[in-house]
Design a protein around this motif. Structure first.
Motif, PDB file in Angstrom:
ATOM      1  N   LYS A   1      63.628 -19.192 -24.075  1.00 28.29           N
ATOM      2  CA  LYS A   1      63.526 -19.379 -22.629  1.00 28.29           C
ATOM      3  C   LYS A   1      63.059 -18.095 -21.949  1.00 28.29           C
ATOM      4  N   LYS A   2      63.564 -16.942 -22.389  1.00 28.99           N
ATOM      5  CA  LYS A   2      63.133 -15.663 -21.813  1.00 28.99           C
ATOM      6  C   LYS A   2      61.647 -15.428 -22.070  1.00 28.99           C
ATOM      7  N   LEU A   3      61.218 -15.715 -23.279  1.00 27.46           N
ATOM      8  CA  LEU A   3      59.819 -15.528 -23.642  1.00 27.46           C
ATOM      9  C   LEU A   3      58.930 -16.454 -22.806  1.00 27.46           C
ATOM     10  N   CYS A   4      59.316 -17.692 -22.666  1.00 32.41           N
ATOM     11  CA  CYS A   4      58.545 -18.645 -21.852  1.00 32.41           C
ATOM     12  C   CYS A   4      58.527 -18.225 -20.390  1.00 32.41           C
ATOM     13  N   GLY A   5      59.653 -17.748 -19.903  1.00 41.24           N
ATOM     14  CA  GLY A   5      59.735 -17.282 -18.519  1.00 41.24           C
ATOM     15  C   GLY A   5      58.785 -16.129 -18.248  1.00 41.24           C
ATOM     16  N   LEU A   6      58.676 -15.238 -19.209  1.00 44.48           N
ATOM     17  CA  LEU A   6      57.762 -14.110 -19.094  1.00 44.48           C
ATOM     18  C   LEU A   6      56.319 -14.596 -18.995  1.00 44.48           C
ATOM     19  N   ILE A   7      55.962 -15.554 -19.808  1.00 45.46           N
ATOM     20  CA  ILE A   7      54.603 -16.093 -19.807  1.00 45.46           C
ATOM     21  C   ILE A   7      54.316 -16.839 -18.509  1.00 45.46           C
ATOM     22  N   VAL A   8      55.254 -17.639 -18.049  1.00 47.59           N
ATOM     23  CA  VAL A   8      55.069 -18.378 -16.795  1.00 47.59           C
ATOM     24  C   VAL A   8      54.910 -17.397 -15.636  1.00 47.59           C
ATOM     25  N   THR A   9      55.730 -16.356 -15.609  1.00 47.78           N
ATOM     26  CA  THR A   9      55.641 -15.362 -14.545  1.00 47.78           C
ATOM     27  C   THR A   9      54.257 -14.724 -14.526  1.00 47.78           C
ATOM     28  N   GLN A  10      53.724 -14.398 -15.693  1.00 47.74           N
ATOM     29  CA  GLN A  10      52.387 -13.813 -15.758  1.00 47.74           C
ATOM     30  C   GLN A  10      51.342 -14.782 -15.204  1.00 47.74           C
TER      31      GLN A  10
ATOM     32  N   LYS B   1      43.439 -17.996   0.067  1.00 54.10           N
ATOM     33  CA  LYS B   1      43.825 -19.407   0.021  1.00 54.10           C
ATOM     34  C   LYS B   1      45.290 -19.550  -0.397  1.00 54.10           C
ATOM     35  N   VAL B   2      46.160 -18.949   0.382  1.00 53.88           N
ATOM     36  CA  VAL B   2      47.580 -19.034   0.058  1.00 53.88           C
ATOM     37  C   VAL B   2      48.287 -19.749   1.195  1.00 53.88           C
ATOM     38  N   PRO B   3      48.557 -21.056   1.045  1.00 55.14           N
ATOM     39  CA  PRO B   3      49.287 -21.760   2.108  1.00 55.14           C
ATOM     40  C   PRO B   3      50.723 -21.246   2.197  1.00 55.14           C
ATOM     41  N   ILE B   4      51.232 -21.208   3.402  1.00 59.04           N
ATOM     42  CA  ILE B   4      52.579 -20.673   3.645  1.00 59.04           C
ATOM     43  C   ILE B   4      53.618 -21.396   2.791  1.00 59.04           C
ATOM     44  N   LYS B   5      53.551 -22.717   2.709  1.00 60.20           N
ATOM     45  CA  LYS B   5      54.531 -23.463   1.903  1.00 60.20           C
ATOM     46  C   LYS B   5      54.459 -23.042   0.435  1.00 60.20           C
ATOM     47  N   GLY B   6      53.245 -22.895  -0.082  1.00 59.28           N
ATOM     48  CA  GLY B   6      53.070 -22.456  -1.464  1.00 59.28           C
ATOM     49  C   GLY B   6      53.580 -21.049  -1.671  1.00 59.28           C
ATOM     50  N   LEU B   7      53.332 -20.216  -0.687  1.00 61.25           N
ATOM     51  CA  LEU B   7      53.783 -18.831  -0.740  1.00 61.25           C
ATOM     52  C   LEU B   7      55.305 -18.756  -0.765  1.00 61.25           C
ATOM     53  N   GLU B   8      55.924 -19.535   0.069  1.00 63.81           N
ATOM     54  CA  GLU B   8      57.387 -19.565   0.104  1.00 63.81           C
ATOM     55  C   GLU B   8      57.954 -20.033  -1.233  1.00 63.81           C
ATOM     56  N   ALA B   9      57.327 -21.039  -1.824  1.00 67.85           N
ATOM     57  CA  ALA B   9      57.801 -21.558  -3.118  1.00 67.85           C
ATOM     58  C   ALA B   9      57.637 -20.507  -4.211  1.00 67.85           C
TER      59      ALA B   9
ATOM     60  N   LEU C   1      57.566 -17.254  -3.904  1.00 72.70           N
ATOM     61  CA  LEU C   1      58.563 -16.191  -3.716  1.00 72.70           C
ATOM     62  C   LEU C   1      59.975 -16.673  -4.028  1.00 72.70           C
ATOM     63  N   LYS C   2      60.268 -17.903  -3.671  1.00 73.23           N
ATOM     64  CA  LYS C   2      61.610 -18.427  -3.919  1.00 73.23           C
ATOM     65  C   LYS C   2      61.897 -18.539  -5.414  1.00 73.23           C
ATOM     66  N   TYR C   3      60.958 -19.098  -6.168  1.00 72.06           N
ATOM     67  CA  TYR C   3      61.205 -19.368  -7.579  1.00 72.06           C
ATOM     68  C   TYR C   3      60.785 -18.252  -8.518  1.00 72.06           C
ATOM     69  N   TYR C   4      59.798 -17.456  -8.122  1.00 73.07           N
ATOM     70  CA  TYR C   4      59.281 -16.421  -9.027  1.00 73.07           C
ATOM     71  C   TYR C   4      59.305 -15.027  -8.423  1.00 73.07           C
ATOM     72  N   GLY C   5      59.868 -14.888  -7.240  1.00 72.50           N
ATOM     73  CA  GLY C   5      59.875 -13.603  -6.546  1.00 72.50           C
ATOM     74  C   GLY C   5      60.501 -12.478  -7.343  1.00 72.50           C
ATOM     75  N   THR C   6      61.605 -12.743  -7.996  1.00 74.20           N
ATOM     76  CA  THR C   6      62.282 -11.700  -8.773  1.00 74.20           C
ATOM     77  C   THR C   6      61.382 -11.202  -9.900  1.00 74.20           C
ATOM     78  N   GLY C   7      60.758 -12.113 -10.620  1.00 74.16           N
ATOM     79  CA  GLY C   7      59.867 -11.726 -11.710  1.00 74.16           C
ATOM     80  C   GLY C   7      58.642 -10.994 -11.202  1.00 74.16           C
ATOM     81  N   ILE C   8      58.062 -11.488 -10.109  1.00 75.22           N
ATOM     82  CA  ILE C   8      56.886 -10.833  -9.538  1.00 75.22           C
ATOM     83  C   ILE C   8      57.254  -9.434  -9.077  1.00 75.22           C
ATOM     84  N   LYS C   9      58.380  -9.318  -8.422  1.00 74.55           N
ATOM     85  CA  LYS C   9      58.821  -8.001  -7.924  1.00 74.55           C
ATOM     86  C   LYS C   9      59.022  -7.036  -9.092  1.00 74.55           C
ATOM     87  N   HIS C  10      59.533  -7.526 -10.190  1.00 75.54           N
ATOM     88  CA  HIS C  10      59.779  -6.687 -11.363  1.00 75.54           C
ATOM     89  C   HIS C  10      58.479  -6.256 -12.029  1.00 75.54           C
ATOM     90  N   PHE C  11      57.556  -7.190 -12.231  1.00 75.12           N
ATOM     91  CA  PHE C  11      56.339  -6.904 -12.981  1.00 75.12           C
ATOM     92  C   PHE C  11      55.184  -6.407 -12.123  1.00 75.12           C
TER      93      PHE C  11
END
Length: 112
Positions: free
Chosen positions: A53-62, A76-84, A86-96
């Motif tokens: 799961k960690k390995l898959c999460g890393l790949i999905v985040t990338q 082309k970043v709709p606000i709703k998409g942007l919010e989603a 950040l909500k679901y992948y924000g921690t990984g994006i912030k880290h990487f």
């Protein structure tokens, strides 16, 4: 268990420990993560679902990071998409990719 089986078991355990450490310390490139998943994915899925799961999460985040960068470049970043994202992948994006995280937040996203 014969010596060959013991050696194989020790080698597998060593591989898992090394992989886990490389994920935790951000020393596993995304290309290596994808190659590892292709090579050992089924084995990890059966023998160590948490590591899988960690390995898959890393790949999905990338993939999310790449897609987000592309969408930002195309403006082309709709606000709703942007919010989603950040909500679901924000921690990984912030880290990487902290710079991308800040760009996404500036575009109007917020974690809520």
């Amino acid at each position: 268990m014969n010596n060959t089986e013991k050696a194989r078991k020790n080698q597998d355990q060593s591989f898992k420990v090394s992989l886990s450490h490389r994920i935790q310390t951000n020393k596993l490139s995304f290309a290596e993560a994808q190659e590892t998943l292709l090579t050992y994915g089924d084995q990890l899925k059966n023998e160590d679902p948490k590591l899988y799961k960690k390995l898959c999460g890393l790949i999905v985040t990338q993939k999310i990071i790449k897609a987000s960068k592309l969408r930002l470049a195309q403006n082309k970043v709709p606000i709703k998409g942007l919010e989603a994202v950040l909500k679901y992948y924000g921690t990984g994006i912030k880290h990487f990719d902290p710079e991308l995280y800040e760009q996404l937040k500036e575009k109007g996203g917020h974690i809520g």
